[in-house]
Enzyme design. Sequence first.
Site, mmCIF file in Angstrom:
data_model
loop_
_atom_site.group_PDB
_atom_site.id
_atom_site.type_symbol
_atom_site.label_atom_id
_atom_site.label_comp_id
_atom_site.label_asym_id
_atom_site.label_seq_id
_atom_site.Cartn_x
_atom_site.Cartn_y
_atom_site.Cartn_z
ATOM 1 N N CYS A 1 0.808 -1.225 0.000
ATOM 2 C CA CYS A 1 0.000 0.000 0.000
ATOM 3 C C CYS A 1 0.840 1.275 0.000
ATOM 4 O O CYS A 1 0.573 2.201 -0.755
ATOM 5 C CB CYS A 1 -0.941 0.009 1.202
ATOM 6 S SG CYS A 1 -0.147 -0.445 2.763
ATOM 7 N N HIS B 1 -3.086 6.382 4.407
ATOM 8 C CA HIS B 1 -1.662 6.587 4.670
ATOM 9 C C HIS B 1 -1.260 7.965 4.134
ATOM 10 O O HIS B 1 -1.618 8.331 3.004
ATOM 11 C CB HIS B 1 -0.808 5.554 3.925
ATOM 12 C CG HIS B 1 -0.905 4.159 4.470
ATOM 13 N ND1 HIS B 1 -1.534 3.837 5.656
ATOM 14 C CD2 HIS B 1 -0.400 2.989 3.995
ATOM 15 C CE1 HIS B 1 -1.431 2.535 5.873
ATOM 16 N NE2 HIS B 1 -0.760 1.990 4.876
#
Lengths: 345, 345
Positions: free
Chosen positions: B131, B251
């Site tokens: 990710c 994130h």
Amino acid sequence: MSNVKFNVAVVGATGAVGEQIIGLLEKRDFPIAKLKLLSSPRSAGTVINFKGQDIVVEVATPESFEGIDIALFSAGGDVSKALAPHAVRHGAVCIDNTNAFRMDPGTPLVVPEVNPEQIDNHKGIIANPNCSTIQMVAALKPLQDKYGIARIIVSTYQAVSGAGARAIDELLRQSKEVLDGGEINPDILPVGSLPVKHQIAFNAIPQIDKFNENGYTLEEMKMVNETKKIMGDDSIEVTATCVRIPVVYGHSESIYVELKSDYELDEVRELLLNAPGITLQDDPSSQSYPLATHAAGKPDVFVGRLRRDLGAKRGLNMWVVSDNLMKGAAWNAVQIAEIIASQRS
Amino acid sequence: MSNVKFNVAVVGATGAVGEQIIGLLEKRDFPIAKLKLLSSPRSAGTVINFKGQDIVVEVATPESFEGIDIALFSAGGDVSKALAPHAVRHGAVCIDNTNAFRMDPGTPLVVPEVNPEQIDNHKGIIANPNCSTIQMVAALKPLQDKYGIARIIVSTYQAVSGAGARAIDELLRQSKEVLDGGEINPDILPVGSLPVKHQIAFNAIPQIDKFNENGYTLEEMKMVNETKKIMGDDSIEVTATCVRIPVVYGHSESIYVELKSDYELDEVRELLLNAPGITLQDDPSSQSYPLATHAAGKPDVFVGRLRRDLGAKRGLNMWVVSDNLMKGAAWNAVQIAEIIASQRS
């Protein structure tokens, strides 16, 4: 031990940093003859206990500093600009925790582990650097002395306490609202005086202080400019990204430093292990590294996650954590006060 | 429009990423003939609604893939290693969300905005990157094409959802415990399988995944190695510091990139404005920049805080945010599935 004692004033006595300063003066048994606690009219009248004695906080005025030897300011830049010159006129040495005089060429900007010799150059005012700068330069000083520093690329993970008591309240209140599924109404962060507010609970806000025209925030520019001044080297290239995260106390920093000469990682560890004010926490095998929750309330700067850049051989990564209200503010100021006191004793 | 439809299997259907994949297949109206939902024996029997039809989750076995055209795996590396070869044997193309095959030289590692052409080189398995890598390379691709990339120095601010549903529970529970003044008993983070646990609520943990012998974590090494493979350039130097912060979804990354040639900031803005999958959010005057809380649930990669390094003239700072379960996992996988489907239609 000498018996010389000092008349000390704390301006901003009821604020988060002022409170820590008073606590440290007591804990360190600072040689105080008289302690004067000063604030804005709003907070005046508050009673603060110091060594078992109740002291009533008074309104700070230009004449408050008569007879004061050492004045510690942490009531905002405007208050320092207005009152520090009067304190100097009355013969006090001012240790100023605000941004008011930091980049003034005639004012020393001091971190005792880095440039204590600058204290002697003061003309009445000594500036305490910005919290995020203090912990970084304290951690980098041993490397500067041994290898020289070419450049620094830093990303910060800063606690809300750096934005004051109301920002702490906001983080705690908002966190509860999110957990309860309630409505979020950001009110303070990222910058109280700017129109747009963002949620800080369970978020990361890449803005601390206002924006400069070059796209950097004032906080980021402080890290650039103050680092050069404290380390006494304008050639050090600093680039910073300052970010507020949902932590109450303790700034964390991911620092990439490019040294001027080759280094050995073991040697760096040894240097930091023996550096004043630094606690090395660097043992991956036991998952030991600096953490904000551990650093909170402690005076030291914690350093870990030391590792060599896999590319550039003079590059080094480190993770540096310290309590922004302690070494980042109150403790650095009291350290400077202790040096001044020892020089006069 | 063609009428070709596919038999699709989702392995790990009851997990956080699997759930997102199923939602995206429905929302994107993926041309499905039959949808098979697979899981471990523990979660088998769960009923999941897809386009108004209830589908019972079955236990994943080597023979589950008979007749399957496309299999999306997100049930952990061990499951992928054990079952993906069987899916390939049955003629399926596997899109694997785990770490199992990413660095296998024969397996393409694909971000559709960066290297879609690699899809054609698969031998049955296409790997979905980590990710934190996906959002970074998506944001950097337009700069690589125009200027070339010499090095990347990245510090991450990663959400707990990257560590699974139990880590989300832990953050929320711990946050409540801290607010209530209760006792904290960390149980999952930073790494479930390691002995030492640290508080994540109101903290920043500089450890994601286990430590490598070189002092970097596996997560940091993923960012180094996967970036080179996806961008097709082993000469790109990457150094990463990966940090878990108290955020649930999304994130954030502070990326410093050194380009191979000079650039103009306005040109970079223009490139990113026109780049696929990128949303530029970069207006300091209105305090507009990417935020995890805003990116959560959205497929795009958000980019902002663009600013020139004040020292090195080819250095550029950027702040890149994306939902780690969406573009960082489920959406990237479904994008690859859509490309495969379109090639066969």
